[in-house]
Design an enzyme around this catalytic site. Structure first.
Site, PDB file in Angstrom:
ATOM      1  N   HIS A  45       0.918  -1.137   0.062  1.00 36.73           N
ATOM      2  CA  HIS A  45      -0.157  -0.081  -0.043  1.00 36.73           C
ATOM      3  C   HIS A  45       0.993   1.099   0.209  1.00 36.73           C
ATOM      4  O   HIS A  45       1.729   1.303   0.760  1.00 36.73           O
ATOM      5  CB  HIS A  45      -0.961  -0.006   1.178  1.00 36.73           C
ATOM      6  N   GLU A  60       1.567   3.875   3.158  1.00 37.55           N
ATOM      7  CA  GLU A  60       2.207   3.212   4.188  1.00 37.55           C
ATOM      8  C   GLU A  60       3.809   3.345   4.274  1.00 37.55           C
ATOM      9  O   GLU A  60       4.421   2.156   4.285  1.00 37.55           O
ATOM     10  CB  GLU A  60       1.538   2.004   4.713  1.00 37.55           C
ATOM     11  N   HIS A 107       2.565  -3.491   6.952  1.00 36.94           N
ATOM     12  CA  HIS A 107       1.791  -2.447   6.910  1.00 36.94           C
ATOM     13  C   HIS A 107       1.597  -1.446   7.890  1.00 36.94           C
ATOM     14  O   HIS A 107       2.285  -1.745   8.813  1.00 36.94           O
ATOM     15  CB  HIS A 107       0.433  -3.020   6.761  1.00 36.94           C
ATOM     16  N   GLU A 132       0.878  -4.825  11.325  1.00 33.02           N
ATOM     17  CA  GLU A 132       0.249  -3.390  11.195  1.00 33.02           C
ATOM     18  C   GLU A 132       1.078  -2.490  12.105  1.00 33.02           C
ATOM     19  O   GLU A 132       0.974  -2.632  13.368  1.00 33.02           O
ATOM     20  CB  GLU A 132      -1.210  -3.409  11.310  1.00 33.02           C
TER      21      GLU A 132
END
Length: 426
Positions: free
Chosen positions: A183, A186, A307, A382
């Site tokens: 992504h 990020e 992420h 994350e």
């Protein structure tokens, strides 16, 4: 002129206009950042509908779970409509920034500490793609018996998806694969991946040194290289790839993998940040990376994806609420990894399945690697921050790069130890 020809002409004008302004940086002056919290399924459904209803309301995270905060960047002209909708649905909300552009500028204008050799590649700031690739090439050139430059795939705009293979002894050993930057916005993900590369090659800390000595590593810091460049130069909060779909651009490369792709038929709008693409592996980035992973699947036993944001350690499954058949092993590994990540800076992470973290998510890398490639240990970190009001989510200040990466490597060290004890590297 027929209506169809007028529409075609209008479309060409729009595309031409986009092309002329492609290098201009998109700004979010007077956009507001709101946090909303759905408390029941009806409110959650309302937020899902809102997500695909307007490109003037940009969701920074998914509206998938009751009770989980949803963060939205809202254009000035859309603010009254949004507040009316939230009010009628009795959805609790909170204003977190009156000017999203100013919030971004404040973070990007932060004073960065600098080393004496500031011209060298470092982790005091986020690096451009070209600088990272030049650094990776130099590592391979300087360490030809240890480091091999790999091309894990191509992007729509023709860039290479470069990675490094680190084989310290030159012999086959258990393998660990790290994928980051899928992504675009990020930025902390590729920064952390390159930090780990550097530590594996240079650290004299025994626990880190043994990671480099006893395992073979495959690390691809920028899976979505096109998107990252666009995020750096044009739109800071861009998420997807850059392949055009009509007047919209890109698909979500973490919804595009051919394993229960678009199972719930939710991500069909090309302008949506979570657009799954017209079909599985429609994006050259996911297709080419999948081919590379498949070519080495017998050499890797642990797969990691980086992420942001949320401070959550995620494991399969996403396409179903049912846990993986080795769930007890996942829980044991996660417990050790979360304990380790908290020790240095007291940073608290949680462990959740993809489904419990963001239900109705399918076609992800984690599920594809676990479900089709026989890799029995797959995790996604994350990373910082915990919530969008902490540094506006993806806009993690450069001063956070090193502590985020340090605690991440602490966690991976503990994780690898547990995976080894459970016999997955045998």
């Amino acid at each position: 002129m027929s209506l169809n020809r007028w529409l075609l002409l209008a479309g060409l004008v729009l595309l031409a206009t986009f092309g002329l302004s492609h290098a201009e940086r998109i700004r979010y002056d007077n956009y507001r950042l709101y946090k909303a919290t759905p408390e029941n399924e009806d409110q959650l459904a309302m937020l899902r509908d809102l997500k695909v209803s307007s490109d003037s309301i940009i969701f920074l995270n998914s509206a998938h779970v009751v009770g989980a905060d949803v963060h939205m960047v809202v254009a000035p002209h859309k603010i009254p409509d949004l507040l009316e909708i939230l009010g009628k649905a009795k959805i609790k909300y909170e204003l977190q920034s009156k000017d999203f552009q100013k919030s971004m500028d404040d973070i990007e204008g932060e004073v960065r500490p600098r080393s004496n050799a500031s011209s060298e590649y470092n982790w005091f700031d986020y690096n451009d793609l070209e600088d990272t690739y030049a650094w990776m090439r130099s590592l391979a050139k300087q360490n030809p018996n240890i480091v091999t430059l790999i091309e894990a795939g191509k992007t729509y705009e023709g860039r290479s998806m470069l990675g490094l293979k680190i084989f310290k002894s030159g012999r086959e050993k258990p393998g660990i694969f790290i994928e980051a930057g899928i992504h675009a916005r990020e930025w902390i993900a590729p920064a952390a991946a390159t930090y780990i590369i550097n530590q594996l090659l240079t650290s004299n800390v025994p626990s880190i040194k043994q990671l480099g000595d006893n395992y073979n590593w495959y690390i691809v810091p920028h899976v979505n290289a096109d998107g990252y460049v666009y995020s750096r130069k044009s739109d800071r909060i861009w998420r997807k790839t850059r392949k055009p779909y009509g007047v919209c651009f890109g698909a979500d490369p973490n919804r595009n993998w051919d394993f229960y792709w678009n199972k719930w038929d939710l991500n069909n709008q090309p302008c949506n940040d979570e657009y799954a693409g017209p079909n599985a592996f429609s994006e050259i980035e996911t297709l080419s990376l999948s081919n590379y992973i498949a070519s080495i699947k017998d050499k890797i036993q642990l797969y990691l994806s980086f992420h942001s944001f949320s401070q959550v350690l995620i494991y399969p499954n996403g396409y179903t609420a049912s846990p993986p058949d080795n769930i007890k092993d996942y829980q044991q590994v996660a417990k050790a990894a979360l304990s380790a990540i908290s020790k240095r800076y007291n940073t608290k992470y949680e462990a959740k399945s993809i489904y419990n973290f963001a239900s109705l998510v399918s076609g992800s890398t984690l599920d594809w690697v676990y479900g089709t490639q026989g890799v029995r240990m797959t995790f996604c970190y994350e990373l910082r921050p915990a919530a969008a009001h902490d540094s506006s989510g993806f806009l993690l200040p450069p001063s956070q790069i090193l502590p985020t990466s340090e605690e991440l490597l602490d966690s991976i060290t503990a994780m690898v130890d547990q995976v080894q004890k459970l016999g997955y590297f045998n």
